[in-house]
Design a protein around this motif. Structure first.
Motif, PDB file in Angstrom:
ATOM      1  N   THR A 158       0.850  -1.189   0.000  1.00 34.56           N
ATOM      2  CA  THR A 158       0.000   0.000   0.000  1.00 34.56           C
ATOM      3  C   THR A 158       0.887   1.241   0.000  1.00 34.56           C
ATOM      4  O   THR A 158       2.105   1.140   0.173  1.00 34.56           O
ATOM      5  N   GLU A 159       0.256   2.408  -0.166  1.00 34.54           N
ATOM      6  CA  GLU A 159       0.972   3.678  -0.100  1.00 34.54           C
ATOM      7  C   GLU A 159       0.291   4.571   0.934  1.00 34.54           C
ATOM      8  O   GLU A 159      -0.902   4.407   1.222  1.00 34.54           O
ATOM      9  N   PRO A 160       1.039   5.514   1.514  1.00 29.74           N
ATOM     10  CA  PRO A 160       0.426   6.440   2.473  1.00 29.74           C
ATOM     11  C   PRO A 160      -0.716   7.222   1.827  1.00 29.74           C
ATOM     12  O   PRO A 160      -0.618   7.634   0.669  1.00 29.74           O
ATOM     13  N   LEU A 161      -1.793   7.401   2.567  1.00 36.70           N
ATOM     14  CA  LEU A 161      -2.924   8.175   2.053  1.00 36.70           C
ATOM     15  C   LEU A 161      -2.505   9.632   1.848  1.00 36.70           C
ATOM     16  O   LEU A 161      -1.619  10.138   2.553  1.00 36.70           O
ATOM     17  N   PRO A 162      -3.131  10.336   0.912  1.00 34.14           N
ATOM     18  CA  PRO A 162      -2.716  11.709   0.584  1.00 34.14           C
ATOM     19  C   PRO A 162      -2.678  12.653   1.780  1.00 34.14           C
ATOM     20  O   PRO A 162      -1.744  13.444   1.904  1.00 34.14           O
ATOM     21  N   TRP A 163      -3.668  12.546   2.678  1.00 29.51           N
ATOM     22  CA  TRP A 163      -3.702  13.476   3.814  1.00 29.51           C
ATOM     23  C   TRP A 163      -2.565  13.251   4.797  1.00 29.51           C
ATOM     24  O   TRP A 163      -2.196  14.139   5.561  1.00 29.51           O
ATOM     25  N   LEU A 164      -1.977  12.026   4.776  1.00 34.10           N
ATOM     26  CA  LEU A 164      -0.911  11.702   5.725  1.00 34.10           C
ATOM     27  C   LEU A 164       0.476  12.039   5.176  1.00 34.10           C
ATOM     28  O   LEU A 164       1.442  12.156   5.938  1.00 34.10           O
TER      29      LEU A 164
ATOM     30  N   GLN B 249      11.845  14.097   7.385  1.00 35.18           N
ATOM     31  CA  GLN B 249      12.719  15.227   7.049  1.00 35.18           C
ATOM     32  C   GLN B 249      13.078  15.240   5.562  1.00 35.18           C
ATOM     33  O   GLN B 249      14.238  15.380   5.172  1.00 35.18           O
ATOM     34  N   VAL B 250      12.028  15.039   4.723  1.00 35.17           N
ATOM     35  CA  VAL B 250      12.204  15.096   3.275  1.00 35.17           C
ATOM     36  C   VAL B 250      11.081  15.955   2.692  1.00 35.17           C
ATOM     37  O   VAL B 250      10.077  16.231   3.355  1.00 35.17           O
ATOM     38  N   SER B 251      11.243  16.360   1.441  1.00 34.68           N
ATOM     39  CA  SER B 251      10.178  17.078   0.749  1.00 34.68           C
ATOM     40  C   SER B 251       9.139  16.077   0.247  1.00 34.68           C
ATOM     41  O   SER B 251       9.392  14.864   0.223  1.00 34.68           O
ATOM     42  N   ILE B 252       7.993  16.588  -0.179  1.00 32.78           N
ATOM     43  CA  ILE B 252       6.961  15.711  -0.747  1.00 32.78           C
ATOM     44  C   ILE B 252       7.504  14.997  -1.984  1.00 32.78           C
ATOM     45  O   ILE B 252       7.249  13.801  -2.199  1.00 32.78           O
ATOM     46  N   GLU B 253       8.278  15.723  -2.802  1.00 34.04           N
ATOM     47  CA  GLU B 253       8.848  15.117  -4.008  1.00 34.04           C
ATOM     48  C   GLU B 253       9.819  13.988  -3.644  1.00 34.04           C
ATOM     49  O   GLU B 253       9.837  12.924  -4.279  1.00 34.04           O
ATOM     50  N   GLN B 254      10.642  14.236  -2.618  1.00 38.34           N
ATOM     51  CA  GLN B 254      11.588  13.193  -2.182  1.00 38.34           C
ATOM     52  C   GLN B 254      10.853  11.984  -1.606  1.00 38.34           C
ATOM     53  O   GLN B 254      11.275  10.836  -1.793  1.00 38.34           O
ATOM     54  N   LEU B 255       9.748  12.250  -0.905  1.00 41.11           N
ATOM     55  CA  LEU B 255       8.942  11.144  -0.375  1.00 41.11           C
ATOM     56  C   LEU B 255       8.398  10.296  -1.518  1.00 41.11           C
ATOM     57  O   LEU B 255       8.422   9.056  -1.449  1.00 41.11           O
TER      58      LEU B 255
END
Length: 388
Positions: A41-47, A56-62
């Motif tokens: 699975t992947e983390p839900l958008p709100w999380l 300690q990363v950006s959304i893009e790095q995540l």
């Protein structure tokens, strides 16, 4: 190129979180983190924004950490298969795949019946030993010794747990193998972990607090200066040994010392994955039970049980101990509720520690066996006993 599981797990470890610690920080179950790392699975958008901040990363790095990368993993499987057929060809890619398999089994340990993991763990350990005997370079041999220490420690855990903490001899044999492999590398963290597991066998299997105390303090001395996590855990179990011996002052001093080590854990601690914020409460509650202070133990165990909430073998032990604390204060309704919850978890995980504690709680309920809430518990314990 690392797989999703490796990339995400490496970042989690780099910022100092175990799977359980990250789950607690995010307010989710540890199994959810495990599914992220396996790619189920992947983390839900709100999380995702909160997860990115914690890592300690950006959304893009995540997004990059979570991206699929299946081909290199398939290649690693092929390399391992070829190495097992041509053992002198074993290389670091094949060793890394073996290590990953051991890590996957280790992460499943706390929530799966040990009997379901034994065959795969035994196969991994056998493959490691076979390949080490044929490795052509010292670097590959060293890496195989490292995997051997991890796999043998896991096998010690699994054998002991699957036997409901009765097969002490076989567990010790595997743990001794892990210690010897770690010493070949001068890896004090791996050595300390195997020694700590050996102290569990003495404390909770052989019921020998003197031997358990000696092994726990040997672990603390081994890990001193290298890992605050492992040193703190060793001192924490020494506290329980002191409690078994009825030495309250020594026990409480050790509890405080363990807390001090946990407060000094750094991101680079080699045993960071072993730490959970609930460990101090789990052991402190158990200590006060051994010290015959159920009133002090109950609120500690209650808070810890609420924090865990993850259907793990550890949670079953905490809930079982919470039931014992309430039984000893004759709070029968609350004790029965905790024991039902413990049995719910045991029926999923079949952890030896949880089984022993719930059956022990059942024995302590005998004076009230005619009380309806106790009869309900006894019905479940009889069913559990038949299945076990």
């Amino acid at each position: 190129m690392a797989s999703r599981r490796q990339r995400f797990a490496q970042r989690r470890k780099a910022v100092g979180f175990s799977q359980e610690g990250l789950a607690e920080r995010l307010g989710i179950d540890r199994s959810t983190v495990a599914r992220w790392e396996s790619g189920e699975t992947e983390p839900l958008p709100w999380l995702r924004p909160k997860l990115a901040r914690v890592l300690q990363v950006s959304i893009e790095q995540l997004d990059e950490l979570l991206a699929e990368a299946g081909e290199p993993e398939a290649l690693a499987d092929e390399r391992l298969t070829y190495a097992l057929e041509h053992p002198r060809s074993v290389d670091l890619v094949a060793v890394a795949r073996l290590r990953e398999r051991v890590h996957d089994l280790d992460e499943r340990y706390d929530r799966a019946p040990s009997t379901s993991l034994l065959a795969d763990a035994g196969q991994c350990l056998g493959q490691v030993s076979f390949l080490r005997a044929h490795a052509a370079t010292s670097r590959v041999r060293r890496e195989l010794f490292a995997v051997e220490a991890e796999a043998a420690t896991l096998m010690g855990q699994l054998v002991w747990d699957a036997s409901q903490r009765r097969d002490h001899a076989t567990a010790r044999t595997y743990l001794d193998q892990a210690v010897n492999a770690a010493r070949q590398l001068r890896d004090v963290t791996a050595e300390g972990l195997a020694l700590l597991r050996t102290s569990f066998v003495a404390l909770y299997g052989e019921k020998n607090p003197d031997a358990g105390l000696t092994l726990a303090m040997q672990t603390a001395e081994t890990a001193k200066g290298s890992s605050h996590v492992l040193t703190g855990l060793a001192v924490l179990h020494a506290a329980e040994a002191w409690a078994m011996l009825g030495r309250r002052q020594d026990c409480e001093q050790a509890l405080g010392e363990a807390e001090g080590h946990f407060e000094r854990i750094g991101a680079a601690d080699g045993a960071a994955d072993l730490f959970s914020p609930t460990q101090h409460g789990r052991l402190a509650g158990s200590c006060y039970l051994f010290l015959k202070d159920a009133k002090r133990a109950e609120p500690i165990l209650e808070r810890t049980a609420q924090t865990l909430g993850d259907r793990s073998k550890s949670q079953a032990i905490v809930l079982g101990n919470l039931a014992l604390a309430r039984i000893r204060q004759q709070k029968l309704d609350e004790a029965a509720a905790a024991l039902h919850s413990a049995i719910d978890v045991v029926e999923m995980t079949w952890g030896g520690g949880g089984l022993n504690i719930v059956f022990g709680a059942g024995r302590e309920l005998r004076p009230w066996r005619q009380v309806p809430v106790v009869q309900d518990v006894y019905d479940r314990l009889l069913t559990l006993m038949a299945a076990a």
